[in-house]
Design an enzyme around this catalytic site. Structure first.
Site, PDB file in Angstrom:
ATOM      1  NE  ARG B 305      10.993  20.979  -6.085  1.00  0.00           N
ATOM      2  CZ  ARG B 305      11.391  21.893  -5.219  1.00  0.00           C
ATOM      3  NH1 ARG B 305      12.632  22.351  -5.259  1.00  0.00           N
ATOM      4  NH2 ARG B 305      10.565  22.377  -4.315  1.00  0.00           N
ATOM      5  CG  HIS B 448       2.275  19.019  -9.032  1.00  0.00           C
ATOM      6  ND1 HIS B 448       1.866  17.706  -9.115  1.00  0.00           N
ATOM      7  CD2 HIS B 448       2.846  19.294 -10.232  1.00  0.00           C
ATOM      8  CE1 HIS B 448       2.189  17.225 -10.288  1.00  0.00           C
ATOM      9  NE2 HIS B 448       2.760  18.147 -10.982  1.00  0.00           N
ATOM     10  CD  GLU B 449       6.595  16.919  -5.969  1.00  0.00           C
ATOM     11  OE1 GLU B 449       7.484  17.373  -5.226  1.00  0.00           O
ATOM     12  OE2 GLU B 449       5.925  15.920  -5.684  1.00  0.00           O
ATOM     13  N   GLY B 450       6.490  22.437  -5.930  1.00  0.00           N
ATOM     14  CA  GLY B 450       7.178  23.735  -5.955  1.00  0.00           C
ATOM     15  C   GLY B 450       6.756  24.524  -7.178  1.00  0.00           C
TER      16      GLY B 450
END
Lengths: 598, 598
Positions: B305, B448-450
């Site tokens: 992140r 992406h990645e949350g």
């Protein structure tokens, strides 16, 4: 018909329940029409947009026009769509009947056009430019020019462009270099190069009518020395036949992030590629008087700016509907308070943050659509004014709303498209879905027809102060009328009416303070902040107008309007507070920044 | 070297003058290094990024990977770049020396990596994923797994991916369906399909090491039943030789708006395309213990992140520098007070609104870069903690800053890219210039990645309240220290210190009120608003930190820092006021919205 282009229910609410557009038929200009013909036009536009424009939207994005050195190739579906549009007599939708138009109200024409922009903004660009070109010629051209060029544009045989910018002169038109040399026969020969010309150089129509800004040698410097010319791709015989090739040559195509389906060109005039009549130069015909080109063009440009705003709305609106449909059909996750993984996933529309993203889109796109249609009705009032006072007031109001009508949707309906992507998650970022293209397409709108910066200078440096502040005063008057209506209605209208009252009164006093300070440099340095605060206030007023129109009515549609209005008043309008603080103290931060400090 | 990727002057300021990163060499973990080796690494990264990554950035965007049904083709420059990266020993830059890494501080590795992301975010994605994959394996894999898979990843022979999502399970990993069936030899056979797998299926490395989340039948439901497996494209012999093809098959490529140069795939595991050992299923090797896959993956995900945040910073930063260069070289228009059209046009950087757009970019990208490097140093403190207390405090702080480090640059450095386009005008919207690609590339980062929504729930629903509010308290403590330092310095630090004091104290009381209310649904419904307000406060604090580091120093660079900080405090921090108002009254507007009202 159920499509995801626009909401017909919303259009009907705005046009009939709110703006009372059928009242226009009591005026002479629109007496041949009725609410039914307005409705039929919207049906027709939705149908044609759905069948001819939407299906090739992705394909024309993925297959942009190509140039092989002699010919520009555009995928065939574009011509089919343009032919269908012209065959339905839509190019002259709002044009006077005496020129072959349908003389419909601008508000209706705009709404109809929005369907095409939502379906395919690139292909609709060709017809938008042709319409704007034809409208300008009917206003300032001679009868002969109208017969020669406008009539075939209305039938779809010819198409039109607007050639203003040059590589060294975009926002600063004063610096164009294209020159027009007078000839003995009254025509001109043009020499120069134009940049960013959309809709130019293709084979889809028999001729292309370029409207070109150029300077006649010996004229005044700057914008006061600019004249406007018709420079067709092919010369036209007295009998309307296509004649010799004019010296208009494609120097190259620009390759854009979005709106890829419409040619965007560098055009050379008089570079010797062709020699019409055996002489150098591109043959041009003066429109109106010499040196008045900017005035003529600006007449068109105000409508073009609202057209850009409506294009931004259309892209935002269809993105909203697509993301709404996705949110209803995509199961993912569970309510925050029900984490049991053995229960089924819920549609994402049940997640409050997804509702927030949809509600924000709804507040932006419905607010912006309402503003554009309101402006359209102002144009209609201008065109059918029954008194000098009505004409003046409509003009004052339209003048001050135009920079907002151009810039606000360009900013916030683009943000709506970003939220539509976000609702889709990873899928929204792919070209397999529709919304990423809408976002790319919409990113052009804060740039062309005058950037945000240009709009902000137009608003603060011209429209706010023109005629002794008459435009601002007129806007204040109509806002006060809305607030009075809201207060009389009471109930759910009380809170937003109070908020708007406070915010507007603050804007007026901040504006007065900015000019009273005498620190014009600092005021103009913050003009974009002013434009943004002003725009949010205008949309808040437009939402209060919608609340008034929905007042006392029951059902999901009206509840949705009330909730979107509440969202705008609670989540959006308060953003103007810090902006007005900044303007009030005439912040010097950007003004004091130096090149060497970057 | 003078490049437009990042500002080395700024990196040196942040790493050495502000973060005192050379102090880390006093710790055992980093004792082999010196300020000079840190500097050399940055030189090397800038050089390789400039020579191997930047030149094909446009070409790989225009020529995305293709799949002919059997083989994926990527333009050859990508492999050249990846080989150069590996040959320079950069994959294990921050990894322990005992595993073959260079054991450099994370802050330095991040800064070095930012050059590659700025030059070509798609190509750098391959090495970022390989690095993250290798780091995870060194942490949780067996010695044999490390020898078999990590060592060849470090040398560039193998590359790595992360296979988490499935078509029906993106944000909701609890719902993955891929299953892993235990075999008698201790290995597993996997069956299922994974979505959005970047860097998978290409021919550029001898093998691809996929880290795959799957469920072992009979395990607990939801995320507690997820395990993590190594599923290589080819089986690997005991001697490290490439063996049989595993049953990992490409089902298709996704086509994205940006970041087009990196493969993004749908991967099938065990669909029968191959039959390793004559048996169905993709051979997989369990990492660590069964059912602990999410824990392992989340360990990696926090760094991933921050990596996404740094990628967003890099794209924003290079866009800023490109638009700055354009603004200095593009003549257009004249000062507002000097309209004489016969005077020469001025470079657009002289227009206050262009300065505003540049200053906003500077405030966003330099603030975000500083935050990422600060977080990098926290990772370094964790890795080299000299006491339990230091370890706990670094962890508390990193935990609460991670959702901001991921989301804030994804939002505001994307906004910086939009401003970079706007500075370029029409040119910025074309693929002939660089900035439109940066904007498209960067739009992935809020997803992406949350997503933003996921980050906001992580912040408000987990990090703020974890360990009795210890993370929030620790952040409050470091902010108070900064404010005390600023107040002691006085001068230009007084105004921002007071503003931050007031805003932070308000955030703390609003946060307490939200939880005290018991109305958790309303709190979580506004979690994105909370994330945005929180993020702006964090960046304000980071700017105050920079002001402290620049205090008393003279010269253009420091004046620029002061002006950008002033911009942030005057134009940006006040935006949190209305956000905190909204949170304070726990607005129910989105919560009350109903599906039928849309």
């Amino acid at each position: 018909m159920k499509s995801d282009l626009l909401s017909r229910r919303d259009l009907d609410f705005l046009l009939f329940e709110w703006l009372g557009i059928d009242e226009l038929t009591k005026r002479e200009r629109f007496a041949d029409h009725s609410a039914e013909t307005f409705s039929d036009v919207l049906d027709l536009c939705e149908e044609l947009a759905t069948h001819y424009f939407a299906p090739h939207n992705k394909r024309s994005d993925a297959n942009e026009p190509t140039f092989d050195g002699s010919t520009v190739t555009v995928i065939p579906e574009v011509k089919e769509a343009l032919d269908a549009f012209a065959a339905a007599d839509l190019i002259g939708l709002s044009m006077d009947q005496r020129f072959g138009g349908s003389q419909l109200p601008m508000a209706v024409a705009q709404a109809g056009f929005a369907y095409f922009a939502a379906a395919n903004v690139a292909t609709s660009g060709y017809v938008m430019l042709t319409t704007a070109n034809a409208n300008l010629l009917t206003k300032f051209g001679t009868a002969e020019q109208i017969a020669t060029f406008v009539t075939p544009m209305l039938s779809g045989r010819f198409s039109g462009t607007m050639a203003l910018s040059e590589t060294q002169a975009g926002s600063s038109l004063a610096d164009i270099l294209t020159r027009a040399e007078p000839q003995e026969d009254g025509s001109y020969r043009l020499f120069g190069s134009k940049m960013w010309i959309s809709g130019a150089e293709h084979e889809m129509t028999d001729n292309i009518v370029n409207l070109v800004l150029a300077k006649i040698p010996g004229g005044p410097a700057g914008t006061k020395g600019i004249s406007l010319f018709i420079v067709p791709k092919f010369l036209v015989g007295d009998d309307g036949s296509i004649g010799e090739r004019n010296d208009v040559a494609l120097a190259g195509l620009n390759h854009k992030m979005g709106q890829r389906g419409i040619t965007n060109t560098v055009l050379n005039f008089g570079d010797g590629t062709h020699r019409p009549g055996g002489q150098p130069g591109a043959v041009g015909y003066l429109i109106g008087e010499p040196h008045r080109g900017i005035t003529y063009m600006f007449h068109m440009m105000n409508e073009a700016r609202l057209g850009v705003g409506m294009g931004a709305v259309a892209l935002g609106y269809t993105g909203y509907l697509k993301s709404l449909e996705y949110a209803r059909s995509r199961p993912q996750g569970r309510p925050a308070t029900a984490k049991d993984p053995s229960t089924p996933q819920v549609p994402i529309i049940e997640h409050p943050d997804v509702k927030r993203m949809l509600l924000a889109q709804k507040a932006y796109v419905e607010g912006a659509l309402a503003l554009e249609l309101y402006c359209g009705r102002l144009v209609d009032w201008q065109h059918s004014a029954e008194s000098d006072d009505e004409l003046q007031r409509s003009t004052d109001l339209l003048d001050i709303l135009t920079p907002v009508g151009k810039s606000w949707p360009s900013q916030w309906c683009l943000e709506a498209n970003s939220l539509a992507i976000q609702v889709h998650g990873g899928y929204g970022y792919t070209r397999e879905y529709d919304v990423e293209q809408l976002y790319r397409d919409n990113r052009l709108n804060p740039i062309h027809e005058g950037t945000h910066g240009i709009q902000s200078l137009d608003l603060l440096g011209r429209k706010v102060i023109q005629r002794g502040g008459a435009s601002l005063a007129e806007l204040g008057r109509v806002i006060a009328t809305t607030i009075a209506e809201a207060n009389a209605a009471g109930g759910e209208l009380t809170e937003p009416a109070a908020a708007l009252t406070a915010a507007w009164s603050r804007l007026v006093s901040v504006t007065a303070g900015m000019f009273a300070s005498g620190d014009i440099d600092a005021a103009l340095a913050n003009s974009v902040v002013y434009l943004e605060a002003f725009g949010h206030l205008v949309i808040a007023w437009i939402w209060l107008e919608q609340l008034c129109a929905a007042h006392g009515k029951t059902g999901d549609f009206y509840d949705g309007k009330r909730q979107a209005a509440q969202y705008f008043f609670r989540y959006e309008l308060p953003k103007t507070g810090p902006q007005l603080d900044l303007l009030e103290r005439l912040d010097h931060t950007t003004l004091e920044m130096r090149d060497a400090w970057f």
